[in-house]
Design a protein around this motif. Structure first.
Motif, short mmCIF file in Angstrom:
data_model
loop_
_atom_site.label_atom_id
_atom_site.label_comp_id
_atom_site.label_asym_id
_atom_site.label_seq_id
_atom_site.Cartn_x
_atom_site.Cartn_y
_atom_site.Cartn_z
N GLU A 638 -10.46 3.39 11.10
CA GLU A 638 -9.26 3.81 10.36
C GLU A 638 -7.99 3.28 11.00
OE1 GLU A 638 -11.26 5.85 12.04
OE2 GLU A 638 -12.67 6.28 10.43
N SER A 640 -6.90 4.20 13.74
CA SER A 640 -6.24 5.38 14.30
C SER A 640 -6.25 5.38 15.82
CB SER A 640 -6.94 6.66 13.80
OG SER A 640 -8.30 6.67 14.19
N ASN A 663 -7.30 11.71 13.22
CA ASN A 663 -7.60 10.28 13.03
C ASN A 663 -6.68 9.61 12.01
OD1 ASN A 663 -9.66 10.32 14.90
ND2 ASN A 663 -11.27 10.66 13.39
N PRO A 665 -4.21 7.01 10.60
CA PRO A 665 -3.99 5.61 10.97
C PRO A 665 -2.62 5.38 11.62
CG PRO A 665 -4.92 5.78 8.77
CD PRO A 665 -4.54 7.17 9.18
N SER A 749 -16.83 -0.15 9.11
CA SER A 749 -16.81 1.30 8.92
C SER A 749 -18.17 1.73 8.44
CB SER A 749 -15.75 1.70 7.90
OG SER A 749 -16.00 1.08 6.67
N ASP A 753 -16.54 6.45 7.16
CA ASP A 753 -15.30 5.72 7.38
C ASP A 753 -14.46 6.34 8.48
OD1 ASP A 753 -13.58 3.59 6.85
OD2 ASP A 753 -12.28 4.86 5.62
N ASN A 754 -15.10 6.80 9.57
CA ASN A 754 -14.30 7.42 10.62
C ASN A 754 -14.73 7.05 12.03
OD1 ASN A 754 -16.65 8.80 10.89
ND2 ASN A 754 -15.77 10.84 10.66
#
Length: 759
Positions: A638, A640, A663, A665, A749, A753-754
């Motif tokens: 992400e 992040s 998280n 971005p 990802s 998606d994390n």
């Protein structure tokens, strides 16, 4: 106060029955007549008979070390990091105490101190008359008896029993008083008057958490006890009766009145002259408080490292068998704890993280740096861009969460590490007999549900993606590369250099997953929150799909700098107390975790990653690093969290910049002086921060060359690699003019998606 039964006296004993029969008045009469104790003022058969009655009361004074502050130091053993205490006390010898102070305490608390033998019969008689004729109560405790009382209290507290005796006369049972008297007589037979006075002046409470004359002199006037003048000495002596009511810091009128009472007594007893008396009474209190801060929130440097030390000690049995005992010793044991923190390295780390992300930055980001010496495992620095404050809020740049460590030691849940785990996949490949020059097909489609992965440590010898019950990768393992022409055949070396996610995935699918987790287990790579190792049925961790603490990552990376040897991280190198006793601490514990030739082959790639210049404003010219270095970038899926994990020969450091919560971005945000840019990567901000920090401190450690790879043919291919300088998103948000192929910015990802990467 609730009624209590004194643990020192049982009314069922012979002594108890006698005391119950005699009653209060008779007891006072006996004391006044001097019949109970063999005092210096009395003697003969009556005193002997009185002593026989009290034979059941012990005469041995149960002592424990005085409660004194614990001090935590940097590795030089001199630079103070923090102090812990329940009682701020600095023991001092009699020679270090002003004569005025000694005279003042005798004048106000026990004017016949030098004449009695522990219990003053004349004083007891005076107290008896006063108590019978007045509405107030007066005690007859001598300084020796007060000393005994304080020693017993200190011993009880150190042993975790609480305060069982009290200074007020209404708090004591007759058994308490009898024991105190008999022990006072015993003390007088074992110690000189000067020794008793010294002990008393070191143990007595003098306001708040300040105990003893040395700490009091330092607190109220910033001077040693040896320099206390007449009026200062009288002020402290006057506080003994009621340390808070006569506190010169908060109750100056009361303190001045009580001081003058002490001065009057000193004059009447001949300790001072009329002139000294007059000048001292006219003098101001002159209080100039010098607070003695304690705890990690008041650390001189390394507040989060201080908290880590505290957490380690409270969770270890080094200081005791349970939490209460450990806490008691830490705050009362007068320990000297020498850490592994290097002062210059720690200060540089703190300055760098706060320059990158100022505390309370609007971006919501936090920067951190952790440094470990590969050859010893010693933690040289631990810093983050927030202020340690138990009452603070992150929005103001304050928190006690130590982002560098696992949650069990005060950390959070770790951060997704991006591509920083890819080198360990490459190392496992080489361990299995492969080469960094081997070719894999990085053009594979995304692995789908049901795809077979070899995993020899599992019962079936493998698993099907998304089908096995312990898999967490869902229906498919979604992968994405940043940059053109990356979905093609390439060497494992090139795929790692360019951080191509599909190249790593292809490597994983061509090998035994358990070979990878065997290596990560050996290197103690565990999830920051669960402390569990990597799951072979969840291959997304190989491109960053897991949350680690920076310290975990730094420790793992030391094997590349240290020829495959990993030393267990440690932050404490010595613990002793004020009496000279030593406590066991972890020794250097180093073990070969990877073959040196395997580390050398992977290093060929890591050196080329680290020694290229990542940004237009890099601290060193393109291809001309200040000393040999290796490393790898990382970026979460992400964007992040961004990373650079790397090392010189003598110092392994991990730099991290990421969001503190949720998280979120970092894209399109201004982070300190950086950005905003459309996409933020490890090469954008974490890597430059790492370079600038290592440029400053690296030369203080070994800057030698890394072990050469045994594959000389492979080494000679290096010129084919892209070497252009600026990568997307320079430190100041500058644009990049390099081609996509020159970028180390490849993302992936997983289904959620994390968790994935990268840079």
């Amino acid at each position: 106060m609730a009624s209590r039964k004194s643990p020192l006296f049982d009314t069922a004993t012979t002594v108890g029955k006698i005391m119950s029969f005699l009653g209060v008045s008779a007891l006072c009469g006996l004391l006044a007549a001097g019949l109970v104790f063999p005092l210096a003022a009395t003697g003969g058969a009556a005193a002997t008979a009185g002593s026989d009655v009290l034979e059941e009361i012990p005469t041995e004074l149960s002592e424990e070390p005085l409660s004194t502050p614990t001090r935590v130091y940097a590795s030089d053993g001199e630079t103070l990091i923090a102090t812990f205490y329940e009682e701020n006390r600095q023991p001092v010898s009699s020679d270090g105490i002003s004569q005025y102070m000694k005279d003042a305490i005798v004048a106000i608390e026990d004017e016949r101190f030098y004449e009695h033998g522990g219990v003053d019969a004349r004083g007891a008689a005076r107290a008896l008359v006063h108590n019978l004729t007045s509405s107030t109560q007066q005690g007859a405790s001598t300084l020796t008896m007060q000393y005994v009382n304080n020693v017993l209290n200190n011993a009880a507290v150190v042993r975790g029993e609480g305060r069982v005796l009290f200074s007020g006369i209404n708090d004591k049972t007759y058994a308490d008083k009898l024991r105190e008297m008999k022990l006072a007589v015993a003390v007088e037979q074992e110690m000189t008057k000067d020794e008793i006075l010294e002990g008393y002046l070191n143990i007595v409470l003098l306001g708040g958490q300040t105990y003893g004359v040395e700490a009091a002199a330092q607190y109220y006037w910033g001077i040693p006890a040896s320099e206390l003048n007449l009026q200062q000495s009288a002020t402290l002596a006057g506080m003994v009766q009621s340390p808070n009511y006569f506190n010169p810091e908060y109750n100056q009128d009361n303190a001045k009145w009580r001081r003058n009472v002490v001065l009057d007594n000193m004059l009447s007893l001949g300790y001072i002259t009329e002139e000294e008396h007059r000048e001292a009474r006219e003098a101001e209190l002159g209080v100039d408080p010098h607070p003695q801060p304690q705890g990690c929130a008041n650390a001189e440097l390394g507040a989060y490292a201080c908290a880590y030390v505290q957490q380690l000690l409270l969770k270890s049995d080094v200081l005791g068998e349970d939490q209460e005992a450990r806490d008691n010793l830490l705050n009362r044991g007068g320990l000297n704890i020498i850490t592994t923190l290097d002062v210059d390295t720690q200060r540089a780390a703190e300055a760098e993280v706060k320059a990158t992300v100022p505390p309370g930055d609007d971006s919501g980001a936090v920067a951190s740096i952790i440094s470990v010496e590969p050859s010893t495992g010693n933690i040289a620095a631990m810093a983050q861009s927030t202020e340690y404050n138990p009452a603070g809020e992150f929005a103001n740049g304050e928190t006690t969460v130590n982002v560098n460590v696992n949650s069990e030691y005060g950390g959070g849940g770790g951060f997704p590490v991006g591509s920083t785990l890819k080198p360990f996949v490459a190392a496992a490949w080489v361990e299995e007999g492969g080469s960094m020059a081997d070719i894999v097909d990085a053009g594979i489609d995304n692995p789908e549900q049901g795809d077979w992965f070899e995993a020899s440590c599992l019962p079936r010898g493998g698993f099907r993606l998304g089908v096995e019950s312990d898999s967490s990768d869902g229906d498919a393992w979604e992968l994405e590369n940043v940059g053109d022409d990356m979905n093609r055949r390439m060497s494992i070396d090139y795929g790692l250099y360019m951080s191509v996610n599909t190249a790593t995935a292809a490597t994983v699918m061509d090998m035994d997953m358990c070979a990878i987790t065997d290596l990560t287990d050996r290197l103690n790579i565990v999830n920051a929150r669960s402390r569990e190792g990597m799951n072979p049925t969840s291959p997304s961790f190989t491109v960053g799909g897991t949350e680690l603490a920076p310290l975990t990552l730094a420790s793992a990376y030391t094997v590349f700098a240290n020829d495959g040897v990993q030393c267990e991280p440690r932050v404490i190198q010595e613990i002793s107390d004020w009496q000279g006793n030593s406590y066991p601490v972890p020794e250097e514990n180093c073990e070969e975790k990877m073959d040196a030739d395997v580390a050398a082959q992977v290093n060929d790639t890591l050196v080329n990653i680290a020694e290229r210049s990542p940004t237009n404003n890099s601290p060193f010219p393109l291809g001309d690093p200040p000393f040999p270095m290796l490393g790898k970038t990382g970026t979460s899926g992400e964007n992040s969290h961004t990373w650079f994990a790397g090392s010189s020969k003598g110092l392994t450091s991990v730099a991290q910049v990421g969001t503190f919560h949720n998280n979120e971005p970092l894209n399109d945000k201004r982070i300190g002086d950086f950005g905003p840019v459309e996409r933020v990567y490890g090469s954008s901000i974490a890597q430059p921060m790492w370079y600038e920090y290592m440029e400053e401190v690296g030369r203080n450690y070994d800057t030698g060359d890394f072990r050469e790879s045994p594959n000389s043919e492979f080494n000679n291919r290096r010129e084919s690699y892209p070497r252009s300088g600026a990568l997307p998103g320079g430190r100041n948000g500058g644009s990049s003019n390099n081609s996509d192929n020159d970028s180390d910015n490849n993302d992936s990802s997983d289904e959620d998606d994390n968790n994935d990467d990268d840079d």
